[in-house]
Design an enzyme around this catalytic site. Structure first.
Site, PDB file in Angstrom:
ATOM      1  N   GLN A 143     -13.912  -9.394  29.723  1.00 30.68           N
ATOM      2  CA  GLN A 143     -13.107  -9.903  30.831  1.00 30.68           C
ATOM      3  C   GLN A 143     -12.847  -8.813  31.853  1.00 30.68           C
ATOM      4  O   GLN A 143     -12.319  -7.751  31.510  1.00 30.68           O
ATOM      5  CB  GLN A 143     -11.763 -10.407  30.263  1.00 30.68           C
ATOM      6  CG  GLN A 143     -10.792 -10.958  31.291  1.00 30.68           C
ATOM      7  CD  GLN A 143      -9.473 -11.378  30.641  1.00 30.68           C
ATOM      8  OE1 GLN A 143      -9.122 -10.895  29.576  1.00 30.68           O
ATOM      9  NE2 GLN A 143      -8.752 -12.270  31.282  1.00 30.68           N
ATOM     10  N   GLY A 144     -13.201  -9.058  33.118  1.00 28.11           N
ATOM     11  CA  GLY A 144     -12.962  -8.083  34.174  1.00 28.11           C
ATOM     12  C   GLY A 144     -11.917  -8.587  35.153  1.00 28.11           C
ATOM     13  O   GLY A 144     -12.255  -9.078  36.233  1.00 28.11           O
ATOM     14  N   SER A 159      -8.114  -6.999  35.247  1.00 25.49           N
ATOM     15  CA  SER A 159      -7.214  -5.921  35.671  1.00 25.49           C
ATOM     16  C   SER A 159      -7.971  -4.801  36.370  1.00 25.49           C
ATOM     17  O   SER A 159      -9.136  -4.534  36.070  1.00 25.49           O
ATOM     18  CB  SER A 159      -6.506  -5.324  34.452  1.00 25.49           C
ATOM     19  OG  SER A 159      -5.631  -6.253  33.901  1.00 25.49           O
ATOM     20  N   GLU A 183      -5.326 -18.223  27.782  1.00 32.99           N
ATOM     21  CA  GLU A 183      -5.205 -16.939  27.103  1.00 32.99           C
ATOM     22  C   GLU A 183      -3.809 -16.769  26.505  1.00 32.99           C
ATOM     23  O   GLU A 183      -3.671 -16.377  25.357  1.00 32.99           O
ATOM     24  CB  GLU A 183      -5.487 -15.804  28.104  1.00 32.99           C
ATOM     25  CG  GLU A 183      -5.466 -14.425  27.464  1.00 32.99           C
ATOM     26  CD  GLU A 183      -5.608 -13.287  28.477  1.00 32.99           C
ATOM     27  OE1 GLU A 183      -5.442 -13.536  29.683  1.00 32.99           O
ATOM     28  OE2 GLU A 183      -5.865 -12.158  28.039  1.00 32.99           O
ATOM     29  N   SER A 198       2.204  -9.539  31.345  1.00 30.00           N
ATOM     30  CA  SER A 198       3.298  -8.945  30.575  1.00 30.00           C
ATOM     31  C   SER A 198       4.395  -9.992  30.364  1.00 30.00           C
ATOM     32  O   SER A 198       4.471 -10.997  31.075  1.00 30.00           O
ATOM     33  CB  SER A 198       3.879  -7.752  31.334  1.00 30.00           C
ATOM     34  OG  SER A 198       4.622  -8.217  32.450  1.00 30.00           O
ATOM     35  N   ASN A 199       5.262  -9.735  29.383  1.00 29.18           N
ATOM     36  CA  ASN A 199       6.311 -10.721  29.111  1.00 29.18           C
ATOM     37  C   ASN A 199       7.271 -10.861  30.289  1.00 29.18           C
ATOM     38  O   ASN A 199       7.903 -11.911  30.461  1.00 29.18           O
ATOM     39  CB  ASN A 199       7.032 -10.359  27.811  1.00 29.18           C
ATOM     40  CG  ASN A 199       6.169 -10.678  26.596  1.00 29.18           C
ATOM     41  OD1 ASN A 199       4.987 -10.994  26.744  1.00 29.18           O
ATOM     42  ND2 ASN A 199       6.752 -10.612  25.411  1.00 29.18           N
ATOM     43  N   GLU A 200       7.347  -9.841  31.116  1.00 26.94           N
ATOM     44  CA  GLU A 200       8.162  -9.960  32.344  1.00 26.94           C
ATOM     45  C   GLU A 200       7.484 -10.916  33.327  1.00 26.94           C
ATOM     46  O   GLU A 200       8.150 -11.722  33.983  1.00 26.94           O
ATOM     47  CB  GLU A 200       8.359  -8.577  32.978  1.00 26.94           C
ATOM     48  CG  GLU A 200       9.317  -7.671  32.213  1.00 26.94           C
ATOM     49  CD  GLU A 200       8.780  -7.227  30.849  1.00 26.94           C
ATOM     50  OE1 GLU A 200       7.557  -7.051  30.702  1.00 26.94           O
ATOM     51  OE2 GLU A 200       9.599  -7.069  29.922  1.00 26.94           O
TER      52      GLU A 200
END
Lengths: 384, 398
Positions: free
Chosen positions: B126-127, B129, B244, B383-385
């Site tokens: 997976q590209g 980030s 995901e 992220s969880n944020e």
């Protein structure tokens, strides 16, 4: 697998929801909750006519539902409106009677709205644990008499009949049984009730029994098993009442975050508040899952049932406190006021944590039931 | 309201159990149970076994070789595989790209790429980030410029899991930077063997080579490898990210992990009693267990809701947050349970065939590394944020 309610149960929920929204407004509720009676006989009759008490009991007992999820949807609506009517005592006492297999005539009277019931098991020194009950029952001719005291029983002044847990032996017999369940008529010389208002509305009371006449419910020695089942049903009901309260608090708090403006923007635009609200929403869904698990396990064998019930009440206690405290904080000063309905929902949510066991009590109980079966009998009030 | 599995589902469950009993190689399940390093060949071996049975693409419709399973069947399968210590299915081709191609790809793309995922020809990575585009993924800059029937790609991707094994990478690339940052992103499939693709390993805090940086210098990509429309890649990426997240919640992994933790806690001694009887530790365990029981039902509720509607739902963000918190707590308690034996770390002990005397209990070697590795759970996949941001916008509408 299906997480929706069948049509008839959804209709029950909708019917009660519409009635309460219409006839049990927040102003009505405030008046009733603060009244000298702490409940309303006219409302009680109307609820009976709507079939609400009937929905709490099985067909064999004269009702027409009585399943765990029927009880769940009724108490969810109760939570949404903070209704203070004596439903919990009637539910718990009625189910104890139903399970013991006698007193069907009295359940029918309760379903019809002609009798109010209370369930008195806890004592000043027992906290939440039924097996620490010290109230003593003596055989007197054909019947029994009870002497002793019961603590903080909700809406006990409203009750015509009280189901009382009492000791029938000073020490456990060969089967480990020392307690039995009794039916006590409220209107007699040996019964004294010291009633008082509750901080979240409605009333409760201390019960003093002095050689009060009592009828045995079920078999001698069955007291703890019957009480445990009644308490499980009551705990389930309270858990779903808490879900109704929390959903309402969530709606009210979101509305406030959207409309209250500071620094020229709605405060709901601030990330510090947004993320706390997201956490509340997540925790409420976990609490709902816990309440669903408890309802689904209510007819399972004892171990599974009690484990799920304690897991639910633990979760409700933990999440409920978080939701109540955070909702007040997110509202700021106005959340502290009597005027705002939110504060009353928060109070009710916190006090549900003090009924039928708080999060610590139920965590300990969950652990006892999770440990080896052999050690269960000796811990956390879990009878054999 | 019915939480029980139907008779058919229970039958399916025993079918899965017998299949795993008969076909999951003990060599693999032993490695997974002991948390040893899995090689590329280990993963491929297990994929091939599942593909033979037709059970590899659990998220695909039958016409493309998927199982077409209900949410309940998928849940049963995941939990049974995890508790039998089967290797996790590598998600990039099967659970991420596959559904995107099925939904947004052309017939030709589906016919070309999907069978190659099933038969193991292509290992995908997976590209998404980039060094400057983490949580703010839409600010990505890796650029693709159209030249005739090719795109010329220049830029960098990072945190590419198992890029070192991969044959192909699906990338988000910028094809237009004139408008809003979410516009002008395209979804492009790139052959890792193309000239100009360079992969550099990133060593993680547990010492492992799991993720990579990938550099693209004038890489030529056939325009036929564009998925969907040019400049509309953000839509496809969001769909993929929802899938995901749901996977990262990992209820099956959590159930298996909690059982393994219970064994450790029974085995570890606390004075004269098992650690499981230490009241403070037992309380931590009970809180975790209740949270997990609640999570199982929350997960099923979200899956049922998604099954009735049009695919994954915003609630997947709640699942991602709580699911990863639970999985992290499991690895955290396992680390605590080891006491002083959390400290020794003999990296070779994580390889198959290592026969030296273990230091401390036999299960101790990978525990701390596993804990450290799983800090990633609350960071990746959004992220969880970022999940809280999604809850705030999509569910709470603040």
């Amino acid at each position: 697998m299906d997480f929706s309610h069948p049509e008839d149960r959804q209709m029950l929920a909708d019917t009660l929801g519409r009635y309460l929204a219409d006839k049990y407004t927040f102003e009505d509720r405030a008046r009733i909750a603060g009244s000298t009676q702490g409940w309303c006989r006219e409302q009680w009759s109307s609820l009976a006519q709507l079939g609400i008490m009937g929905a709490l009991f099985s067909e064999e007992a004269g009702g027409y539902c009585g399943g765990a999820f029927d009880i769940a949807v009724v108490f969810e609506q109760v939570g949404k409106t903070l209704a203070v009517e004596p439903l919990l005592g009637t539910l718990m006492a009625g189910h104890a009677l139903e399970h013991a297999g006698n007193e069907h005539a009295l359940i029918a009277e309760a379903i019809a709205g002609n009798a109010v019931l209370a369930f008195a098991f806890q004592e000043a020194a027992s906290r939440y644990a039924p097996h620490l009950c010290d109230c003593a029952a003596k055989q007197a001719g054909e019947g029994w008499t009870i002497t002793g005291a019961k603590a903080v029983t909700p809406q006990i002044e409203a009750a015509d009949h009280i189901v009382v847990l009492a000791r029938t032996a000073s020490s456990p017999d060969a089967q480990g049984a020392a307690h039995s369940l009794f039916l006590v008529a409220a209107d007699q010389a040996g019964v004294a009730i010291n009633g008082y208002p509750m901080i979240d509305g409605g009333r409760g009371g201390e019960l003093a029994l002095n050689n009060a006449n009592a009828r045995l419910v079920g078999n001698r020695g069955d007291g703890l098993a019957l009480a445990e089942r009644a308490i499980a049903i009551g705990t389930l009901a309270l858990s779903w009442e808490a879900i109704g309260v929390m959903d309402t608090i969530k709606v009210q708090t979101l509305e406030f975050l959207r409309t209250r403006t500071q620094f020229s923007v709605p405060i709901g635009k601030f990330q510090a508040l947004q993320h706390r609200m997201a956490t509340l929403a997540l925790e409420i869904e976990q609490a709902r899952s816990a309440a669903i698990n408890a309802a689904a396990a209510l007819e399972a064998e004892r171990h599974t049932r009690e484990r799920a019930v304690s897991a639910a009440k633990f979760t409700i206690g933990q999440v409920g406190t978080l939701v109540a405290e955070e909702a007040i904080q997110l509202h700021g000063g106005i959340g502290m006021t009597w005027e705002l309905p939110l504060s009353h929902y928060a109070k009710r949510l916190l006090m549900i944590g003090h009924q039928l066991g708080d999060e610590d009590y139920h965590l300990e109980r969950f652990m006892a039931f999770s440990a080896a079966e052999t050690s269960v009998e000796t811990q956390a009030g879990a009878p054999a | 309201m019915d939480l029980d599995f139907s008779d058919e589902e229970l039958e399916f469950q025993s079918e899965v159990q017998s299949f795993l009993h008969a076909n999951l190689p003990k060599r693999l399940s032993d490695k997974v149970k002991a948390r040893l390093r899995l090689t590329k060949q280990d993963h491929e071996e297990w994929h091939a076994i599942l593909a033979d049975r037709g059970w590899l693409a659990t998220h695909w419709p039958p016409e493309w070789g998927g199982t077409g399973w209900s949410v309940a069947q998928r849940f049963i399968f995941d939990v049974e595989c995890a508790t039998a210590h089967a290797p996790e299915i590598i998600p990039f081709g099967l659970k991420m790209l596959g559904p995107v191609l099925i939904r947004y790809g052309t017939e030709e793309q589906k016919r070309h790429w999907l069978p190659r995922i099933l038969d193991g020809t292509d290992w995908w990575c997976q590209g998404f980030s980039e060094p400057g585009a983490g949580s703010d993924l839409a600010s990505l800059r890796c650029a693709a410029v159209r030249e005739g029937d090719e795109y010329i790609v220049n830029g960098q991707k990072t945190w590419t899991t198992f890029g070192q094994h991969a044959d192909v990478i699906f990338c988000l690339v910028r094809t237009d930077s004139s408008g809003k940052k979410q516009q002008g992103i395209s979804f492009l499939l790139i052959d890792m063997k193309s000239p100009g693709v360079e992969l550099r390993p990133i060593r993680l805090l547990d010492g492992e080579h799991e993720v990579n940086e990938i550099f693209f210098t004038d890489v030529r990509v056939p325009a036929a490898n564009l998925v969907g429309e040019e400049d509309h890649g953000w839509t496809y990426a969001k769909y993929l990210l929802t899938l995901e997240r749901t996977g990262i919640a990992g209820v099956g992994q959590a159930i298996a992990g909690f059982r393994a933790l219970q064994e450790i806690v029974q085995d570890q001694r606390d004075g004269h009693q098992p650690l499981a009887q230490n009241p403070l530790f037992a309380t931590r365990m009970a809180r975790l267990e209740i949270d997990l029981e609640n999570m199982k039902t929350t997960n099923l509720r979200a899956l049922c809701a998604a099954g009735k509607g049009d695919g994954p739902v915003a609630e997947s963000s709640m699942l991602k947050i709580r699911g990863t918190e639970i999985r992290q707590e499991i690895t955290s308690l396992a680390r605590r349970a080891l006491g002083p034996y959390a400290q020794p770390f003999v990296s070779e002990a994580l390889d198959e065939g290592f026969n030296n005397e273990p230091i401390g209990p036999g299960y101790a070697a990978p525990i701390t590394a596993d804990y450290l590795n799983n800090r990633k759970l609350s960071i990746y996949g959004g992220s969880n944020e970022i999940q809280r941001e999604i809850i705030v916008k999509a569910i709470l509408e603040l």
